[in-house]
Design an enzyme around this catalytic site. Sequence first.
Site, mmCIF file in Angstrom:
data_model
loop_
_atom_site.group_PDB
_atom_site.id
_atom_site.type_symbol
_atom_site.label_atom_id
_atom_site.label_comp_id
_atom_site.label_asym_id
_atom_site.label_seq_id
_atom_site.Cartn_x
_atom_site.Cartn_y
_atom_site.Cartn_z
ATOM 1 N N ILE A 12 0.691 -1.156 0.158
ATOM 2 C CA ILE A 12 0.137 -0.282 -0.293
ATOM 3 C C ILE A 12 1.191 1.293 -0.617
ATOM 4 O O ILE A 12 0.604 2.466 -0.546
ATOM 5 C CB ILE A 12 -0.889 -0.096 1.228
ATOM 6 C CG1 ILE A 12 -1.730 -1.259 1.094
ATOM 7 C CG2 ILE A 12 -1.417 1.584 1.650
ATOM 8 C CD1 ILE A 12 -2.560 -1.402 2.215
ATOM 9 N N ASP A 32 11.949 3.403 5.009
ATOM 10 C CA ASP A 32 10.779 1.547 4.911
ATOM 11 C C ASP A 32 12.402 0.679 5.574
ATOM 12 O O ASP A 32 13.487 1.362 5.432
ATOM 13 C CB ASP A 32 11.151 0.981 3.724
ATOM 14 C CG ASP A 32 10.018 0.377 3.685
ATOM 15 O OD1 ASP A 32 10.751 -0.625 4.029
ATOM 16 O OD2 ASP A 32 8.921 0.258 3.329
ATOM 17 N N LEU A 34 12.427 -2.055 5.022
ATOM 18 C CA LEU A 34 13.057 -2.890 4.020
ATOM 19 C C LEU A 34 13.035 -4.100 4.243
ATOM 20 O O LEU A 34 14.398 -5.341 4.058
ATOM 21 C CB LEU A 34 14.469 -2.614 3.121
ATOM 22 C CG LEU A 34 14.036 -1.481 1.652
ATOM 23 C CD1 LEU A 34 15.571 -1.268 0.989
ATOM 24 C CD2 LEU A 34 13.083 -1.351 1.147
ATOM 25 N N ASP A 58 14.858 1.477 10.662
ATOM 26 C CA ASP A 58 13.289 1.215 11.794
ATOM 27 C C ASP A 58 12.507 2.378 12.297
ATOM 28 O O ASP A 58 13.045 2.400 12.768
ATOM 29 C CB ASP A 58 14.017 -0.306 12.766
ATOM 30 C CG ASP A 58 12.808 -0.653 12.684
ATOM 31 O OD1 ASP A 58 11.229 -0.727 13.341
ATOM 32 O OD2 ASP A 58 12.643 -2.099 13.643
ATOM 33 N N GLU A 83 4.319 -4.536 10.686
ATOM 34 C CA GLU A 83 3.826 -6.078 10.185
ATOM 35 C C GLU A 83 2.321 -6.008 9.703
ATOM 36 O O GLU A 83 2.219 -5.917 10.417
ATOM 37 C CB GLU A 83 4.231 -6.678 11.136
ATOM 38 C CG GLU A 83 5.580 -6.727 11.180
ATOM 39 C CD GLU A 83 6.821 -7.838 10.469
ATOM 40 O OE1 GLU A 83 5.791 -8.285 9.648
ATOM 41 O OE2 GLU A 83 7.982 -7.154 10.450
ATOM 42 N N SER A 84 2.041 -7.249 8.170
ATOM 43 C CA SER A 84 0.158 -6.540 8.589
ATOM 44 C C SER A 84 -0.299 -7.972 7.930
ATOM 45 O O SER A 84 -1.254 -8.467 7.857
ATOM 46 C CB SER A 84 0.423 -6.349 7.311
ATOM 47 O OG SER A 84 1.502 -6.442 5.615
ATOM 48 N N THR A 133 -6.412 -0.378 10.034
ATOM 49 C CA THR A 133 -7.549 -2.204 8.781
ATOM 50 C C THR A 133 -8.330 -1.707 9.526
ATOM 51 O O THR A 133 -8.719 -1.610 10.828
ATOM 52 C CB THR A 133 -6.596 -3.333 9.402
ATOM 53 O OG1 THR A 133 -7.338 -4.482 9.213
ATOM 54 C CG2 THR A 133 -6.105 -3.767 10.635
ATOM 55 N N ASP A 134 -9.734 -3.053 8.934
ATOM 56 C CA ASP A 134 -10.682 -3.212 9.299
ATOM 57 C C ASP A 134 -11.268 -4.467 10.255
ATOM 58 O O ASP A 134 -11.916 -4.652 10.672
ATOM 59 C CB ASP A 134 -12.124 -3.172 8.081
ATOM 60 C CG ASP A 134 -11.503 -4.829 7.462
ATOM 61 O OD1 ASP A 134 -10.784 -5.042 7.257
ATOM 62 O OD2 ASP A 134 -12.330 -4.757 6.450
ATOM 63 N N LYS A 174 -2.380 -3.597 15.630
ATOM 64 C CA LYS A 174 -3.063 -2.495 14.635
ATOM 65 C C LYS A 174 -4.224 -1.768 15.942
ATOM 66 O O LYS A 174 -3.751 -0.727 16.159
ATOM 67 C CB LYS A 174 -3.617 -2.964 14.063
ATOM 68 C CG LYS A 174 -3.023 -3.360 12.642
ATOM 69 C CD LYS A 174 -2.206 -2.098 12.407
ATOM 70 C CE LYS A 174 -2.353 -1.210 11.750
ATOM 71 N NZ LYS A 174 -0.751 0.074 11.524
ATOM 72 N N PRO A 225 -4.599 -23.344 -2.375
ATOM 73 C CA PRO A 225 -4.980 -23.274 -1.246
ATOM 74 C C PRO A 225 -6.643 -22.052 -0.196
ATOM 75 O O PRO A 225 -5.907 -21.278 -0.709
ATOM 76 C CB PRO A 225 -4.351 -23.169 -0.325
ATOM 77 C CG PRO A 225 -3.390 -22.487 -1.101
ATOM 78 C CD PRO A 225 -3.514 -22.529 -2.418
ATOM 79 N N ASP A 299 -8.634 -24.554 8.130
ATOM 80 C CA ASP A 299 -8.772 -23.551 8.474
ATOM 81 C C ASP A 299 -8.083 -22.681 8.694
ATOM 82 O O ASP A 299 -7.458 -23.697 10.276
ATOM 83 C CB ASP A 299 -10.448 -23.293 9.176
ATOM 84 C CG ASP A 299 -10.904 -21.973 8.705
ATOM 85 O OD1 ASP A 299 -10.069 -20.992 8.028
ATOM 86 O OD2 ASP A 299 -11.958 -21.717 8.751
#
Length: 364
Positions: A12, A32, A34, A58, A83-84, A133-134, A174, A225, A299
């Site tokens: 993003i 960043d 990286l 960092d 971290e996502s 994030t949602d 988050k 998968p 799952d």
Amino acid sequence: MNILVTGGAGFIGSALVRHIINNTTDSVINVDKLTYAGNLESLKDIEESERYSFECHDICNHKEMQRIFKAYQPDVVMHLAAESHVDRSITGPSEFIQTNILGTYTLLEVAREYTSTLDKDKRDSFKFHHISTDEVYGDLPHPDDFEEPNCEDVLPLFTEKTSYAPSSPYSASKASSDHLVRAWLRTYGLPVVITNCSNNYGPYHFPEKLIPLVILNALEGKPLPVYGEGNQIRDWLYVEDHARALYEVVTKGQVGETYNIGGHNEKKNLEVVQSICGILDNLVPKEKKYSEQIVFVADRPGHDKRYAIDASKIHSDLGWKPEETFETGLLKTVKWYLNNQSWCKSVQDGSYKRERLGQLKGNS
């Protein structure tokens, strides 16, 4: 403006940097670290711009963040570094706590110190834009929970007032960072704005995520998968639409406000995979249908059932709405991966083979 973007080499973040450089007269300072998901190859088109600067550091490094703020004198901060990946957070939560919570804390403190040195006009126009994030909201009721058919019209959506109920180490980290940002506004008066977005997709997405993983596995004849029965629902947002929304918020959004950003595209995970297979059947046909490569696997632990964003506030207040439908955006995305195989190879450094991540002992 001088815009400091953290995580600008990520998926993003790089879309945002490209949007700013290509569509405005603003300058970008990209900070960043990286890590595996950050890659400067995603910024090749704009890296020679005189309005673009890069700092490899960092965000947890307080001293370096102080130096960067002092050297570049940003007018606003757009904080995307995080971290996502939920699966990675399940098996290795430590990095998520470090970057998403402590990194955000460090930036808030450095921004607070920095704004105290500014003259009144610059201080009054400064913004700290925290991109979230949602997933912090947990999950929503699913159509399968209702006995009556065609219940979609009564299903709730995430609004800016929805209570937080994160399910994974990622979403919890988050949520924690969101709370810190709001606390720095209320306690210290730091001018902040928060956005919470739905699932992004599009070009330059690291292939651990569903859509690029499926595209690349399909082309190589590997299994596709799908967790559980593939009934989990996500609201899909084309990344370039998201970049436009973020710029609208940082330039026009009101301090102290939260804006939800969604694509108005609720799709079951199995639907998404089948749609990719259908596009590939047309663009790169082979003897068998790509959908024959779909396999159902155990799952994910704590897997949220449904996410869906109510994005009416950002539309009514700032005039933003997505330009891409899921169909147009997905077609663009598949075509991009077909035409950019060299990028796909370059970002996979050998340590990740598109294997399944996030399994607990005994799961397969």
